[in-house]
Design a protein around this motif. Structure first.
Motif, PDB file in Angstrom:
ATOM      1  N   HIS A   9      31.318  45.049  42.537  1.00 46.20           N
ATOM      2  CA  HIS A   9      31.396  44.325  41.129  1.00 46.20           C
ATOM      3  C   HIS A   9      31.398  42.910  41.112  1.00 46.20           C
ATOM      4  O   HIS A   9      32.030  42.211  40.254  1.00 46.20           O
ATOM      5  N   MET A  10      32.199  41.953  41.968  1.00 48.62           N
ATOM      6  CA  MET A  10      32.035  40.310  41.768  1.00 48.62           C
ATOM      7  C   MET A  10      30.836  40.100  42.114  1.00 48.62           C
ATOM      8  O   MET A  10      30.477  39.212  41.152  1.00 48.62           O
ATOM      9  N   THR A  13      30.129  40.380  38.318  1.00 45.45           N
ATOM     10  CA  THR A  13      30.897  39.267  36.914  1.00 45.45           C
ATOM     11  C   THR A  13      30.024  37.899  37.311  1.00 45.45           C
ATOM     12  O   THR A  13      29.790  37.323  36.527  1.00 45.45           O
ATOM     13  N   ALA A 106      43.342  38.943  43.392  1.00 51.22           N
ATOM     14  CA  ALA A 106      42.286  39.372  43.893  1.00 51.22           C
ATOM     15  C   ALA A 106      41.675  38.578  42.903  1.00 51.22           C
ATOM     16  O   ALA A 106      40.820  39.568  42.142  1.00 51.22           O
ATOM     17  N   GLU A 107      40.796  37.435  42.711  1.00 51.43           N
ATOM     18  CA  GLU A 107      40.765  36.505  41.749  1.00 51.43           C
ATOM     19  C   GLU A 107      39.690  35.706  41.706  1.00 51.43           C
ATOM     20  O   GLU A 107      39.366  34.810  42.904  1.00 51.43           O
ATOM     21  N   ILE A 108      38.287  35.877  41.230  1.00 46.09           N
ATOM     22  CA  ILE A 108      38.136  34.843  41.397  1.00 46.09           C
ATOM     23  C   ILE A 108      37.798  34.108  40.751  1.00 46.09           C
ATOM     24  O   ILE A 108      38.378  33.582  39.803  1.00 46.09           O
TER      25      ILE A 108
ATOM     26  N   ASP B  12      39.256  37.766  37.473  1.00 39.61           N
ATOM     27  CA  ASP B  12      40.140  39.702  39.209  1.00 39.61           C
ATOM     28  C   ASP B  12      38.412  39.577  39.051  1.00 39.61           C
ATOM     29  O   ASP B  12      37.720  40.266  38.067  1.00 39.61           O
ATOM     30  N   VAL B  13      38.584  40.042  40.722  1.00 42.28           N
ATOM     31  CA  VAL B  13      37.367  40.726  41.165  1.00 42.28           C
ATOM     32  C   VAL B  13      37.037  42.132  39.718  1.00 42.28           C
ATOM     33  O   VAL B  13      35.129  42.613  40.515  1.00 42.28           O
ATOM     34  N   LEU B  14      37.614  43.110  39.795  1.00 38.51           N
ATOM     35  CA  LEU B  14      37.345  43.998  39.224  1.00 38.51           C
ATOM     36  C   LEU B  14      37.384  44.045  37.471  1.00 38.51           C
ATOM     37  O   LEU B  14      37.424  45.238  37.481  1.00 38.51           O
ATOM     38  N   ASN B  16      35.094  43.570  35.626  1.00 35.00           N
ATOM     39  CA  ASN B  16      33.857  43.873  34.659  1.00 35.00           C
ATOM     40  C   ASN B  16      34.256  45.754  34.930  1.00 35.00           C
ATOM     41  O   ASN B  16      34.224  46.307  33.802  1.00 35.00           O
ATOM     42  N   ASN B  17      34.715  45.752  36.288  1.00 35.00           N
ATOM     43  CA  ASN B  17      35.199  47.704  35.990  1.00 35.00           C
ATOM     44  C   ASN B  17      35.996  47.760  35.010  1.00 35.00           C
ATOM     45  O   ASN B  17      36.088  48.996  34.499  1.00 35.00           O
ATOM     46  N   ARG B  19      36.843  46.434  32.371  1.00 36.78           N
ATOM     47  CA  ARG B  19      35.959  46.785  31.175  1.00 36.78           C
ATOM     48  C   ARG B  19      35.261  47.831  30.511  1.00 36.78           C
ATOM     49  O   ARG B  19      35.692  48.638  29.418  1.00 36.78           O
ATOM     50  N   ASP B  98      33.709  54.404  40.645  1.00 45.47           N
ATOM     51  CA  ASP B  98      34.517  53.472  39.571  1.00 45.47           C
ATOM     52  C   ASP B  98      34.124  53.951  38.301  1.00 45.47           C
ATOM     53  O   ASP B  98      33.022  55.169  38.181  1.00 45.47           O
ATOM     54  N   PHE B 131      40.484  51.944  42.067  1.00 43.29           N
ATOM     55  CA  PHE B 131      39.097  51.585  40.729  1.00 43.29           C
ATOM     56  C   PHE B 131      39.613  52.636  39.619  1.00 43.29           C
ATOM     57  O   PHE B 131      39.504  53.241  39.785  1.00 43.29           O
TER      58      PHE B 131
END
Lengths: 114, 222
Positions: A9-10, A13, A106-108, B12-14, B16-17, B19, B98, B131
């Motif tokens: 997922h990272m 993005t 947990a953030e880019i 947040d790393v997730l 896009n999931n 959304r 997911d 997820f």
């Protein structure tokens, strides 16, 4: 092993951000990672290396993990404490009416590239 | 080499999931299909509970089932035997589903005519909680042999669930399962969750579960 899913997922993005900013290569990604985010840094780094090297944009990119300590505040006595050591129960007054202030991130944060 | 650019992402790393899950939830809302994400440990009795539920509700609701496992299709065959439209999803080693995998499963299932779709998530109390699949409701099942202390050990799963089903109540005395203590442990993490003790074997509490489903389907259609 949800770290691999998180890395996928990272990467989605990051590829989107890279495209939007006209980047052809990303050299470094900084990630803010809370102590109680449920994501293990070592596993995440292993998954990152494997998956990032399969992306044209991210090949060789370094993942820099900034760890964030977890802190909880107690609604009963107003004091804060280290979440990892004491969990849900306030060590100062014994109340369970407590809320996590930080440590779940947990953030880019930023990316560096050209 | 071009100049190095630093770009602030702050996402947040997730994200896009999340959304994709939200878009899926809105689409299912528009067509009036309630997606229920069922989560639990392996062996908690998800498939047995589902089979009994299909037997009880199939005349009044049109129901689909997506069975997610790392491998095999035994569960999809089992629930098909109880009259549901079912598909088996293989996660290929992943510990969770997911939003993208869920959407793929829904496409295969075909949801146009369905009132209710159960997503039987991978048996695991950790990763599926992280997820968002796009489900309207999250239901977790804890079986009494697992013990009443589980909300303390796997807090996130209990925090995100709308409904907590305590299964295998018929054998609770053999495992020293303390329902009152369990409820306290859940409440500490999630004051709003509904807790339903059931036994698919004896039928205890099953009517309350069916009623919860009927009400959730009806309110999702408005």
């Amino acid at each position: 092993m949800h770290e691999l899913g998180i890395v996928f997922h990272m990467i989605d993005t990051l590829e989107e951000v890279g495209r939007d900013n006209g980047l052809t290569s990303i050299a470094k990604v900084t990630l803010n990672l809370g102590e109680v985010s449920g994501v293990l840094p070592d596993y995440l780094l292993d998954c990152w290396r494997w998956a990032a090297d399969r992306s044209d944009l991210l090949r060789g990119a370094e993942l820099d993990i900034e760890k964030i300590d977890a802190v909880t505040v107690c609604n009963a006595c107003g004091r804060t404490y280290a979440t990892l050591a004491h969990g849900k129960t306030c060590p100062h007054c014994g109340s369970n009416d407590t809320v996590l202030l930080r440590g779940n991130e947990a953030e880019i944060d930023t990316i560096e590239g050209w | 080499m071009d100049r190095i650019k630093v770009i602030e992402v702050k996402e947040d790393v997730l994200a896009n999931n999340d959304r994709a899950a939200q878009a899926l939830r809105e689409r299912l809302h528009d067509q009036g299909t309630l997606l229920v994400n069922l989560m639990s440990s392996p062996g908690s009795g998800k498939t047995t509970l589902l089979s009994a539920t299909l037997d009880a509700l199939r005349d009044e609701l049109s129901i689909g089932v997506m069975e997610a496992d790392v491998d095999s299709d035994v569960d999809a065959y089992t629930v098909q035997g109880h009259g549901a439209k079912a598909v088996q999803l293989h996660t290929g080693g992943m510990c969770h589903l997911d939003a993208a995998m869920t959407e793929q499963g829904l496409r295969e299932l075909g949801t146009d005519e369905l009132d209710l779709v159960f997503l039987e998530n991978v048996g695991n109390l950790i990763c599926p909680a992280e997820f968002d699949t796009g489900a309207a409701k999250k239901v977790m099942i804890l079986s009494t042999p697992e013990g009443h202390d589980k909300p303390l050990k796997y807090p996130l799963m209990f925090e995100v669930s709308d409904l907590v089903i305590v299964s295998k109540m018929d054998v609770a005395p053999y495992f020293d399962f303390d329902l009152e203590q369990f409820e306290k442990n859940v409440r500490m993490r999630n004051p709003h969750a509904t807790i339903l003790p059931v036994s698919a074997k004896t039928g205890e509490g099953m009517d309350a579960w069916y009623e919860w489903l009927r009400e959730s389907v009806a309110s999702w259609k408005h």
